[in-house]
Design a protein around this motif. Sequence first.
Motif, PDB file in Angstrom:
ATOM      1  N   ALA A 112      23.407 -18.892 -11.849  1.00 49.17           N
ATOM      2  CA  ALA A 112      21.969 -18.667 -11.737  1.00 49.17           C
ATOM      3  C   ALA A 112      21.277 -19.919 -11.197  1.00 49.17           C
ATOM      4  N   ASP A 113      20.105 -19.715 -10.570  1.00 46.87           N
ATOM      5  CA  ASP A 113      19.304 -20.825 -10.044  1.00 46.87           C
ATOM      6  C   ASP A 113      18.827 -21.676 -11.227  1.00 46.87           C
ATOM      7  N   PHE A 152      15.256 -21.894 -12.620  1.00 50.71           N
ATOM      8  CA  PHE A 152      14.706 -20.818 -13.445  1.00 50.71           C
ATOM      9  C   PHE A 152      15.568 -20.552 -14.683  1.00 50.71           C
ATOM     10  N   PHE A 153      16.869 -20.698 -14.509  1.00 52.22           N
ATOM     11  CA  PHE A 153      17.791 -20.304 -15.576  1.00 52.22           C
ATOM     12  C   PHE A 153      18.833 -21.379 -15.801  1.00 52.22           C
ATOM     13  N   ASP A 196      28.904 -21.010 -16.001  1.00 51.75           N
ATOM     14  CA  ASP A 196      27.870 -19.973 -15.877  1.00 51.75           C
ATOM     15  C   ASP A 196      28.535 -18.617 -15.640  1.00 51.75           C
ATOM     16  N   VAL A 197      27.707 -17.591 -15.622  1.00 50.76           N
ATOM     17  CA  VAL A 197      28.136 -16.272 -15.161  1.00 50.76           C
ATOM     18  C   VAL A 197      27.555 -16.048 -13.765  1.00 50.76           C
ATOM     19  N   TYR A 200      30.084  -8.581 -20.681  1.00 53.04           N
ATOM     20  CA  TYR A 200      29.302  -9.471 -19.807  1.00 53.04           C
ATOM     21  C   TYR A 200      27.970  -9.836 -20.459  1.00 53.04           C
ATOM     22  N   ALA A 201      27.313  -8.842 -21.062  1.00 57.46           N
ATOM     23  CA  ALA A 201      26.025  -9.123 -21.716  1.00 57.46           C
ATOM     24  C   ALA A 201      26.194 -10.208 -22.780  1.00 57.46           C
ATOM     25  N   ARG A 202      27.294 -10.119 -23.534  1.00 52.30           N
ATOM     26  CA  ARG A 202      27.530 -11.106 -24.597  1.00 52.30           C
ATOM     27  C   ARG A 202      27.844 -12.493 -24.004  1.00 52.30           C
ATOM     28  N   ALA A 208      27.048 -13.598 -20.924  1.00 54.95           N
ATOM     29  CA  ALA A 208      25.868 -14.129 -20.233  1.00 54.95           C
ATOM     30  C   ALA A 208      24.895 -14.741 -21.244  1.00 54.95           C
ATOM     31  N   ALA A 209      24.823 -14.139 -22.434  1.00 53.35           N
ATOM     32  CA  ALA A 209      23.913 -14.671 -23.457  1.00 53.35           C
ATOM     33  C   ALA A 209      24.395 -16.005 -24.025  1.00 53.35           C
ATOM     34  N   HIS A 261      22.932 -18.085 -21.272  1.00 59.57           N
ATOM     35  CA  HIS A 261      21.487 -17.865 -21.101  1.00 59.57           C
ATOM     36  C   HIS A 261      20.917 -17.135 -22.307  1.00 59.57           C
ATOM     37  N   ARG A 307      18.307 -15.888 -25.094  1.00 60.99           N
ATOM     38  CA  ARG A 307      16.864 -15.614 -25.005  1.00 60.99           C
ATOM     39  C   ARG A 307      16.121 -16.905 -25.345  1.00 60.99           C
TER      40      ARG A 307
END
Lengths: 348, 348, 348
Positions: free
Chosen positions: B3-4, B7-8, B37-38, B95-97, B99-100, B103, B105
């Motif tokens: 991710a950029d 921003f992230f 990163d993802v 992936y959701a897990r 990525a978290a 990144h 929340r």
Amino acid sequence: MGADPRFFPSAGPRRLAEIAAAAEARFAGEAERIFTDVAPLALAGPEDVAFYEGRRHIAALKATRAGAVLLPAGTEGDLPAGTIALICAAPQLAYARVAALFHPRPRPVPGIHPTAVVGEGATIEEGCEIGPFAVIGARAEIGPGCIIGPHAVVGDGCVLGAGCILRSHASLLHCLAGVAVVLNEGARVGGEGYGFVTTPMGEHVTVPQIGRVILGDAVEIGVNACVDRGAGGDTVLGPGTRLDNLVQIGHNVKTGRGCVIVAQVGIAGSAELGDFVVVAAQAGVVGHITVGSKARVGAQAGVMNDVPPGTDVVGSPAWPARETMRAFARLRQLAAAPKKDGTSGGSP
Amino acid sequence: MGADPRFFPSAGPRRLAEIAAAAEARFAGEAERIFTDVAPLALAGPEDVAFYEGRRHIAALKATRAGAVLLPAGTEGDLPAGTIALICAAPQLAYARVAALFHPRPRPVPGIHPTAVVGEGATIEEGCEIGPFAVIGARAEIGPGCIIGPHAVVGDGCVLGAGCILRSHASLLHCLAGVAVVLNEGARVGGEGYGFVTTPMGEHVTVPQIGRVILGDAVEIGVNACVDRGAGGDTVLGPGTRLDNLVQIGHNVKTGRGCVIVAQVGIAGSAELGDFVVVAAQAGVVGHITVGSKARVGAQAGVMNDVPPGTDVVGSPAWPARETMRAFARLRQLAAAPKKDGTSGGSP
Amino acid sequence: MGADPRFFPSAGPRRLAEIAAAAEARFAGEAERIFTDVAPLALAGPEDVAFYEGRRHIAALKATRAGAVLLPAGTEGDLPAGTIALICAAPQLAYARVAALFHPRPRPVPGIHPTAVVGEGATIEEGCEIGPFAVIGARAEIGPGCIIGPHAVVGDGCVLGAGCILRSHASLLHCLAGVAVVLNEGARVGGEGYGFVTTPMGEHVTVPQIGRVILGDAVEIGVNACVDRGAGGDTVLGPGTRLDNLVQIGHNVKTGRGCVIVAQVGIAGSAELGDFVVVAAQAGVVGHITVGSKARVGAQAGVMNDVPPGTDVVGSPAWPARETMRAFARLRQLAAAPKKDGTSGGSP
């Protein structure tokens, strides 16, 4: 149980006689009995007034614990013993009047919040409430008794009549508004319409949008709804017209009195609606056509041609309601019918 | 490429073993290898973790430069040499897990911005971040760890549970919200519903809207979406229900747990949805009907009658999906069939 | 009568020769005659320039009091005596150019309002106007000559090219924007997309949305419209693309140059549009499909499959326009035809 007093403190209590007068209802005895609020049939207690919406709610009527119920003549026999009948011609309208006794529209708390920004030459008449972070443009004229909510924006030169309300985050630009106009949260009046001309090379050249928005008395605009200003000439919403949430009104649209434009409807540029037109949710009306007075457009309909006054249309593209219902019934039959061959449909 | 970081920024780096644990994935060797990163399959580099969404993406899988890929058992043979397989049952969930991990929340940065306006008697619990120009109403109760973004408005008396997020320009009025509720930018909760009664003379008389909005835990409201408060009684969104952008929820709607209401859907007043109902984009549900648990409504459908639990409906007006598909196929045939005369259709 | 000077003061007056040059129009005599504004045919006076939109407006042309009218060759015979003909190939485009002479896009009034909040490390180049209560995030880069309106929010790290305009209440987050980008009132760029995975237990687990929004030069976003950022990778709107009000753009959508996306359209995640695609009002495009360059999608259409370049589609589900028109004609015939029995339709 009446309304949650954290949000909706009752202006009551009220005597039954007052309530019946507001409702234009007749009742027997107990004129001095005190009520504290209104409530739905199923939640009302002995100090609440409820109303009966019709046969769909007959079970709730029979089981209600309300102290009094607004209902039409002939249905009072279904009331539990001890509940007072308030007999009236139009119970829902009567309810609106009674509920307003207990919960009148909030009055402005006069004053300008210290964080508000008021532009040069703006005039704010007596009794206005200007909320935190409100922005009033230069030369704007705010009539008496208006409420400009938190973060609301009134553009340069705009004129608001008496008793208007802009709720939080609403914006009103390039607009002349009558009295008692309401913009709900995030409503946007006076944005630049979608006006451009595309060159042969594919460049979109903006056409300056130099018309206004004219809002008649008592016009109400729903949450996050959008009304574009005229391209040249004005966008006009007639007195009493009410837009629900997320409605889109294109540039130079004109409506008559009392139109009802339900949620997520789109009315494209330069369409004209007569008086008391009803456009149900998610329907669309193309530009440059006329929808006659008292016409009704069904939910999700797509109106592509003029609609005569008093006509109901449904479907996309919209046809008169009767023909459409017939066509759908026929299509359903065709789908259900046994099919004799693979190349044509519907024949026995 | 992850991710950029403008921003992230990545919270990483993470070891492969940690990643596999979060993903509940199995892998061979290199447990200490570091990832930063993802990234999507097509953009990922040797320090990124990607995931494989299914056969539509087989070419991207074969060509990926990712250091590791989350994928189902049996597909690892399509990986380039040197890319680590993270084999798991549900790659997208994995992936959701993962990525978290990189990144999470954003956590509140505790503090009240000096420009924020906090009303009398409001309580703001520990660890909250209150942004610039936020307005917190009188007597509001903000639970611990909430983020109230720039220009967000919390109305008088509202209650937010722990860990709620109101993004910029959101407003929440007349509402009791559970924990971890999210309002995205410009979301509007608690507006006045479209409630009025029309007199015989055509005047629209507002019915005071004196109900609340009850938002269950982990409810999320999309950008510029609208949820009207109850007319009397409450509008209720059950725990885990997620509304996409520009959705309209009318007064007194009730949903169960985990409903999925996609962009630009409208649910009219007093409709009731069961648990885990899915309403696809731009569909509409009329008022006062029931949509059963696990029913699914197709995009642009117009639901005019009760839908039994577990049923799929499509079309406007909506029919069960199977019948509709058959009808459309038939209609298409009719259109294609040679026509023998000008006065009737479809027969050979 | 030209535009209301309270809202749209004329930058004029202008000589006829200047006007004709802007319009690329030819005319006879009176090169020094002075005009003060543009106006619609029906409202224009002797000092105004109007334009003729086509035969629908022939009566207004014959009756106009305008001093000069932009019109195509061959129609000047319908002008009243004394009105000057400005003969041009594309009168509407010519009007756009002439109107911009009198009403150029407002220039920034350079300065940062004392109430604006500018984050650490943000850079604001020369000639920018930053309005009241604007919030500029940390490290944001605002190019020269931008206008950031009242209550607008620019997120941390965002980059705006020269001459961008964010109108009141707009927000732009996680975004890199080219030059001359316009966000209208309440437009929301960079919100979190509707990205989650549902566990077998029915819990919705958010997928971190870690992509950006890339807006090409001269992109314009309508009032209260929404553009979600990419889930991973970017959401991209090509140069010159214009979104009307209340449009929804899902995560990872990509458009080419000059697309026209009319009010209330929804484009679902990962759909790709070519160059100069037109999507008419209230239409929907499902995710993960491709709409080819110069394709046109009808109002309220529901596009569920790839659309080849240059193709027109209508209806929901969308079919090529010709087939659909034929099918509807057939259905209408069926509905009108006499029915011989009750069990099947359409056959004589």
